[in-house]
Design a protein around this motif. Structure first.
Motif, PDB file in Angstrom:
ATOM      1  N   LYS A  85       0.831  -1.207   0.000  1.00  0.00           N
ATOM      2  CA  LYS A  85       0.000   0.000   0.000  1.00  0.00           C
ATOM      3  C   LYS A  85       0.861   1.251   0.000  1.00  0.00           C
ATOM      4  O   LYS A  85       1.943   1.279   0.573  1.00  0.00           O
ATOM      5  CB  LYS A  85      -0.914  -0.008   1.211  1.00  0.00           C
ATOM      6  N   SER A  86       0.338   2.276  -0.632  1.00  0.00           N
ATOM      7  CA  SER A  86       0.982   3.585  -0.603  1.00  0.00           C
ATOM      8  C   SER A  86       0.189   4.481   0.343  1.00  0.00           C
ATOM      9  O   SER A  86      -0.921   4.136   0.749  1.00  0.00           O
ATOM     10  CB  SER A  86       1.014   4.199  -2.004  1.00  0.00           C
ATOM     11  N   VAL A  87       0.785   5.614   0.680  1.00  0.00           N
ATOM     12  CA  VAL A  87       0.100   6.596   1.517  1.00  0.00           C
ATOM     13  C   VAL A  87       0.159   7.956   0.842  1.00  0.00           C
ATOM     14  O   VAL A  87       1.029   8.210   0.002  1.00  0.00           O
ATOM     15  CB  VAL A  87       0.717   6.687   2.938  1.00  0.00           C
ATOM     16  N   SER A  88      -0.730   8.813   1.233  1.00  0.00           N
ATOM     17  CA  SER A  88      -0.748  10.186   0.741  1.00  0.00           C
ATOM     18  C   SER A  88       0.304  10.999   1.491  1.00  0.00           C
ATOM     19  O   SER A  88       0.604  10.730   2.648  1.00  0.00           O
ATOM     20  CB  SER A  88      -2.131  10.796   0.986  1.00  0.00           C
ATOM     21  N   ILE A  89       0.833  11.995   0.842  1.00  0.00           N
ATOM     22  CA  ILE A  89       1.810  12.882   1.469  1.00  0.00           C
ATOM     23  C   ILE A  89       1.197  13.583   2.678  1.00  0.00           C
ATOM     24  O   ILE A  89       1.913  14.033   3.570  1.00  0.00           O
ATOM     25  CB  ILE A  89       2.372  13.907   0.445  1.00  0.00           C
ATOM     26  N   ASN A  90      -0.117  13.614   2.752  1.00  0.00           N
ATOM     27  CA  ASN A  90      -0.804  14.272   3.877  1.00  0.00           C
ATOM     28  C   ASN A  90      -1.027  13.348   5.066  1.00  0.00           C
ATOM     29  O   ASN A  90      -1.603  13.765   6.069  1.00  0.00           O
ATOM     30  CB  ASN A  90      -2.147  14.841   3.403  1.00  0.00           C
ATOM     31  N   SER A  91      -0.589  12.107   4.979  1.00  0.00           N
ATOM     32  CA  SER A  91      -0.777  11.144   6.067  1.00  0.00           C
ATOM     33  C   SER A  91       0.107  11.497   7.258  1.00  0.00           C
ATOM     34  O   SER A  91       1.119  12.182   7.124  1.00  0.00           O
ATOM     35  CB  SER A  91      -0.417   9.728   5.596  1.00  0.00           C
ATOM     36  N   SER A  92      -0.272  10.971   8.399  1.00  0.00           N
ATOM     37  CA  SER A  92       0.539  11.168   9.604  1.00  0.00           C
ATOM     38  C   SER A  92       1.535  10.017   9.731  1.00  0.00           C
ATOM     39  O   SER A  92       1.314   8.931   9.199  1.00  0.00           O
ATOM     40  CB  SER A  92      -0.356  11.212  10.841  1.00  0.00           C
ATOM     41  N   ILE A  93       2.610  10.253  10.463  1.00  0.00           N
ATOM     42  CA  ILE A  93       3.630   9.219  10.658  1.00  0.00           C
ATOM     43  C   ILE A  93       3.019   8.004  11.357  1.00  0.00           C
ATOM     44  O   ILE A  93       3.363   6.867  11.063  1.00  0.00           O
ATOM     45  CB  ILE A  93       4.869   9.763  11.419  1.00  0.00           C
ATOM     46  N   GLU A  94       2.100   8.244  12.269  1.00  0.00           N
ATOM     47  CA  GLU A  94       1.464   7.145  12.989  1.00  0.00           C
ATOM     48  C   GLU A  94       0.701   6.222  12.052  1.00  0.00           C
ATOM     49  O   GLU A  94       0.654   5.012  12.251  1.00  0.00           O
ATOM     50  CB  GLU A  94       0.526   7.682  14.079  1.00  0.00           C
ATOM     51  N   SER A  95       0.133   6.781  10.991  1.00  0.00           N
ATOM     52  CA  SER A  95      -0.667   5.971  10.069  1.00  0.00           C
ATOM     53  C   SER A  95       0.185   5.038   9.207  1.00  0.00           C
ATOM     54  O   SER A  95      -0.330   4.081   8.643  1.00  0.00           O
ATOM     55  CB  SER A  95      -1.523   6.868   9.174  1.00  0.00           C
ATOM     56  N   ILE A  96       1.481   5.302   9.106  1.00  0.00           N
ATOM     57  CA  ILE A  96       2.313   4.445   8.263  1.00  0.00           C
ATOM     58  C   ILE A  96       3.112   3.417   9.047  1.00  0.00           C
ATOM     59  O   ILE A  96       3.707   2.526   8.460  1.00  0.00           O
ATOM     60  CB  ILE A  96       3.259   5.264   7.359  1.00  0.00           C
ATOM     61  N   ILE A  97       3.099   3.518  10.368  1.00  0.00           N
ATOM     62  CA  ILE A  97       3.861   2.570  11.181  1.00  0.00           C
ATOM     63  C   ILE A  97       3.392   1.140  10.929  1.00  0.00           C
ATOM     64  O   ILE A  97       4.205   0.230  10.756  1.00  0.00           O
ATOM     65  CB  ILE A  97       3.807   2.947  12.676  1.00  0.00           C
ATOM     66  N   SER A  98       2.088   0.924  10.858  1.00  0.00           N
ATOM     67  CA  SER A  98       1.583  -0.437  10.649  1.00  0.00           C
ATOM     68  C   SER A  98       1.976  -0.974   9.267  1.00  0.00           C
ATOM     69  O   SER A  98       2.227  -2.163   9.110  1.00  0.00           O
ATOM     70  CB  SER A  98       0.068  -0.491  10.823  1.00  0.00           C
TER      71      SER A  98
END
Length: 137
Positions: A85-98
């Protein structure tokens, strides 16, 4: 904290176009020592991540395929076992830890889905470690 702080920009990332051949991507991964590489389409959009395992399974499951003719296989035709999965540049660091638990890197896209870079698992681990150290002071 905004994830842009952790971003390794696209111009510093090794990635491949989906129209490349299996041979090209294998040689690129070997040259750089990577086990996975982001794939983008002609428009620059992130379409997935290709891993060494994907390449090995393609070799195993294609009886007529050997290293000499890997130039005949397009990367877009290689099945990928895992949907990274990719994330948006607007995501928080916490949202990408998983995501970092199961991915060596997390691809980052802009609002149009255009690939703009990656966040490496090691950068996320360092952030978590430093946060823990700070909370213990």
């Amino acid at each position: 904290m905004n994830i842009a702080f952790f971003l390794t920009p696209k111009n510093e990332v090794i990635y491949e176009n989906v129209d490349a051949t299996m041979r090209q991507v294998m040689e690129r991964m070997e040259h750089h020592g990577y086990t996975a590489i982001p794939l983008i389409d002609k428009s620059g959009r992130y379409v997935g991540t290709l891993t060494e395992g994907d390449l090995l399974w393609e070799l195993k499951n294609s009886p007529d395929l050997n290293f000499k003719n890997t130039h005949t296989v397009k990367v877009k035709d290689i099945p990928r076992r895992i949907k990274h999965k990719s994330v948006s540049i607007n995501s928080s660091i916490e949202s990408i830890i998983s995501l970092a638990v199961s991915q060596n890197f997390v691809p980052v896209v802009d609002d149009n889905g255009t690939f703009i870079g990656i966040i490496k698992r090691s950068d996320i681990i360092n952030y978590c470690y430093n946060s823990m150290k700070q909370s213990q002071l």
